[in-house]
Design a protein around this motif. Sequence first.
Motif, PDB file in Angstrom:
ATOM      1  N   GLU A 256      41.470  22.713  15.081  1.00  0.00           N
ATOM      2  CA  GLU A 256      42.281  23.266  13.997  1.00  0.00           C
ATOM      3  C   GLU A 256      43.274  22.262  13.410  1.00  0.00           C
ATOM      4  OE1 GLU A 256      44.635  25.225  11.323  1.00  0.00           O
ATOM      5  OE2 GLU A 256      42.559  25.562  11.925  1.00  0.00           O
ATOM      6  N   PRO A 257      44.118  21.589  14.213  1.00  0.00           N
ATOM      7  CA  PRO A 257      45.056  20.628  13.606  1.00  0.00           C
ATOM      8  C   PRO A 257      44.368  19.434  12.967  1.00  0.00           C
ATOM      9  CG  PRO A 257      45.153  20.512  16.007  1.00  0.00           C
ATOM     10  CD  PRO A 257      44.353  21.726  15.661  1.00  0.00           C
ATOM     11  N   LEU A 258      43.255  18.987  13.548  1.00  0.00           N
ATOM     12  CA  LEU A 258      42.515  17.863  12.968  1.00  0.00           C
ATOM     13  C   LEU A 258      41.950  18.253  11.607  1.00  0.00           C
ATOM     14  CD1 LEU A 258      40.609  16.584  16.144  1.00  0.00           C
ATOM     15  CD2 LEU A 258      42.642  15.594  15.089  1.00  0.00           C
ATOM     16  N   MET A 259      41.429  19.480  11.506  1.00  0.00           N
ATOM     17  CA  MET A 259      40.891  19.963  10.246  1.00  0.00           C
ATOM     18  C   MET A 259      41.996  20.109   9.209  1.00  0.00           C
ATOM     19  SD  MET A 259      39.124  23.642   9.355  1.00  0.00           S
ATOM     20  CE  MET A 259      40.744  24.445   9.448  1.00  0.00           C
ATOM     21  N   THR A 260      43.147  20.651   9.621  1.00  0.00           N
ATOM     22  CA  THR A 260      44.261  20.875   8.696  1.00  0.00           C
ATOM     23  C   THR A 260      44.762  19.567   8.106  1.00  0.00           C
ATOM     24  OG1 THR A 260      44.953  22.852   9.922  1.00  0.00           O
ATOM     25  CG2 THR A 260      46.578  21.847   8.458  1.00  0.00           C
ATOM     26  N   VAL A 261      44.899  18.550   8.955  1.00  0.00           N
ATOM     27  CA  VAL A 261      45.343  17.239   8.459  1.00  0.00           C
ATOM     28  C   VAL A 261      44.314  16.672   7.477  1.00  0.00           C
ATOM     29  CG1 VAL A 261      45.805  14.845   9.092  1.00  0.00           C
ATOM     30  CG2 VAL A 261      46.747  16.686  10.477  1.00  0.00           C
ATOM     31  N   ALA A 262      43.036  16.798   7.814  1.00  0.00           N
ATOM     32  CA  ALA A 262      41.970  16.238   6.968  1.00  0.00           C
ATOM     33  C   ALA A 262      41.961  16.873   5.582  1.00  0.00           C
ATOM     34  CB  ALA A 262      40.612  16.417   7.645  1.00  0.00           C
ATOM     35  N   VAL A 263      42.061  18.213   5.521  1.00  0.00           N
ATOM     36  CA  VAL A 263      41.991  18.894   4.224  1.00  0.00           C
ATOM     37  C   VAL A 263      43.286  18.740   3.431  1.00  0.00           C
ATOM     38  CG1 VAL A 263      40.342  20.582   5.107  1.00  0.00           C
ATOM     39  CG2 VAL A 263      42.777  21.135   5.126  1.00  0.00           C
ATOM     40  N   SER A 264      44.368  18.319   4.098  1.00  0.00           N
ATOM     41  CA  SER A 264      45.646  18.122   3.402  1.00  0.00           C
ATOM     42  C   SER A 264      45.711  16.775   2.697  1.00  0.00           C
ATOM     43  CB  SER A 264      46.815  18.237   4.393  1.00  0.00           C
ATOM     44  OG  SER A 264      46.882  19.536   4.951  1.00  0.00           O
ATOM     45  N   LEU A 265      44.808  15.870   3.057  1.00  0.00           N
ATOM     46  CA  LEU A 265      44.773  14.565   2.401  1.00  0.00           C
ATOM     47  C   LEU A 265      44.173  14.720   1.000  1.00  0.00           C
ATOM     48  CD1 LEU A 265      43.459  12.378   5.369  1.00  0.00           C
ATOM     49  CD2 LEU A 265      45.831  12.665   4.605  1.00  0.00           C
ATOM     50  N   PRO A 266      44.742  14.040   0.005  1.00  0.00           N
ATOM     51  CA  PRO A 266      44.269  14.201  -1.385  1.00  0.00           C
ATOM     52  C   PRO A 266      42.989  13.439  -1.687  1.00  0.00           C
ATOM     53  CG  PRO A 266      46.023  12.588  -1.308  1.00  0.00           C
ATOM     54  CD  PRO A 266      45.904  13.144   0.102  1.00  0.00           C
ATOM     55  N   ILE A 267      41.993  13.601  -0.821  1.00  0.00           N
ATOM     56  CA  ILE A 267      40.726  12.888  -1.015  1.00  0.00           C
ATOM     57  C   ILE A 267      39.567  13.856  -1.232  1.00  0.00           C
ATOM     58  CG2 ILE A 267      41.458  10.884   0.333  1.00  0.00           C
ATOM     59  CD1 ILE A 267      39.789  12.033   2.666  1.00  0.00           C
ATOM     60  N   SER A 268      39.885  15.134  -1.417  1.00  0.00           N
ATOM     61  CA  SER A 268      38.815  16.111  -1.603  1.00  0.00           C
ATOM     62  C   SER A 268      39.353  17.329  -2.336  1.00  0.00           C
ATOM     63  CB  SER A 268      38.233  16.546  -0.252  1.00  0.00           C
ATOM     64  OG  SER A 268      39.227  17.209   0.513  1.00  0.00           O
ATOM     65  N   PHE A 269      38.438  18.105  -2.904  1.00  0.00           N
ATOM     66  CA  PHE A 269      38.795  19.356  -3.558  1.00  0.00           C
ATOM     67  C   PHE A 269      38.711  20.474  -2.527  1.00  0.00           C
ATOM     68  CE2 PHE A 269      37.041  16.721  -7.001  1.00  0.00           C
ATOM     69  CZ  PHE A 269      38.124  16.723  -7.864  1.00  0.00           C
ATOM     70  N   SER A 270      39.871  21.042  -2.200  1.00  0.00           N
ATOM     71  CA  SER A 270      39.947  22.122  -1.218  1.00  0.00           C
ATOM     72  C   SER A 270      39.337  21.723   0.122  1.00  0.00           C
ATOM     73  CB  SER A 270      39.256  23.384  -1.745  1.00  0.00           C
ATOM     74  OG  SER A 270      39.633  24.517  -0.984  1.00  0.00           O
ATOM     75  N   GLY A 271      39.409  20.432   0.450  1.00  0.00           N
ATOM     76  CA  GLY A 271      38.942  19.974   1.754  1.00  0.00           C
ATOM     77  C   GLY A 271      37.455  19.734   1.861  1.00  0.00           C
ATOM     78  N   LEU A 272      36.701  19.934   0.763  1.00  0.00           N
ATOM     79  CA  LEU A 272      35.251  19.730   0.810  1.00  0.00           C
ATOM     80  C   LEU A 272      34.941  18.270   1.131  1.00  0.00           C
ATOM     81  CD1 LEU A 272      33.983  21.855  -2.217  1.00  0.00           C
ATOM     82  CD2 LEU A 272      33.508  22.248   0.207  1.00  0.00           C
ATOM     83  N   GLY A 273      34.135  18.067   2.128  1.00  0.00           N
ATOM     84  CA  GLY A 273      33.783  16.722   2.561  1.00  0.00           C
ATOM     85  C   GLY A 273      34.639  16.283   3.733  1.00  0.00           C
ATOM     86  N   ALA A 274      35.953  16.412   3.593  1.00  0.00           N
ATOM     87  CA  ALA A 274      36.864  16.038   4.685  1.00  0.00           C
ATOM     88  C   ALA A 274      36.699  16.990   5.858  1.00  0.00           C
ATOM     89  CB  ALA A 274      38.313  16.056   4.192  1.00  0.00           C
ATOM     90  N   ARG A 275      36.642  18.293   5.558  1.00  0.00           N
ATOM     91  CA  ARG A 275      36.478  19.308   6.606  1.00  0.00           C
ATOM     92  C   ARG A 275      35.127  19.152   7.304  1.00  0.00           C
ATOM     93  NH1 ARG A 275      36.417  23.062   3.514  1.00  0.00           N
ATOM     94  NH2 ARG A 275      38.601  23.693   3.406  1.00  0.00           N
TER      95      ARG A 275
END
Length: 331
Positions: A256-275
């Motif tokens: 959960e925290p790893l996913m939250t940090v990933a989707v909070s980075l401005p490198i994706s739309f709504s976390g798509l790809g990062a998640r």
Amino acid sequence: MRFKSSYLGIIGILVLIYLISKAGVYNLLDAIKNINLIWVVPVLLFSVITILINAMRWKYITNTMGISLSAKDAFSMTFKAMFAENSPGKMGEIFVRANYLKKKTKISLGRALFSTTFSRFVDLWVTAMEAIIAIIFVVFLYGVKASVIIPSLVLLLAIIIFFIILKNEKLVRIGVKTLYKFVIPKNKTALSGDNSEKARQTFDEFYGGFKNIGIRAIVVSFLYDLIALVTAALGLYFTGLALGINFPLYLAILAEPLMTVAVSLPISFSGLGAREGVFAYLFSLINIPLEKAIIFSLTIFILRNILSLIGVIMIFFDKKGEDQIVPGNAV
């Protein structure tokens, strides 16, 4: 040429396309066919509980600033702003929620932005610390190469250090001024006197919020986040059950925290790809196929957007109510 933050979202899309091509479309379709929809109910339930907990944390921060905000309004504004999460780093949600707060409480934009920004940043800051702990546990349980761990730890430590720097107003003023010159074209950087004064006032009001935020507020926010971590992890656990994945609860808590940090980075739309990248890696540690990791992640994304429809419906009825009131006043 003006740089747009939305360009960064392309990175996540490219990552997602790569992962889908690697997993294979037919394998993804097979994973979708095996979804047990009965488990979607508890996923939605725990997702709503997590949203409400985060709304309560925002209410607490706002009240700490001396701004009166009821639990009902905090819930309503949070749901109404969820549609704006489909932006790089989910930054749009911060501004939409701040705008609703400004209209409801009649406060300045600077104070409204501080409450939403600080709430998001505390979430990211606390989550970064949780993510560091999660990485340590992942290394201990599964053994991970230093080439993966070191960049992750550097990023998370940078987030924590940034919070400390954020308390230094002078340094941030310099940083904001530099960023402004980078983002805005030269022929548009000259502000009129009124706009310049308004920008300075908004910045001062934003930073004025720090005066009301002490250690106690941070500790309470941290406790809210811990509770939200558990409920969000339970949502991930039941998502795994829906897909027939043997997804241990402890791994859900670490993910959960790893996913939250990933989707909070401005490198994706709504976390798509990062998640999807996060779950593809974590699931590989327990020998779960890539296609299931992708569908698992996309299921979270889809259900989150379904919940955002609650806010869209609220906005629709608000607009409908305003349209009915206007003719009455005219009479």
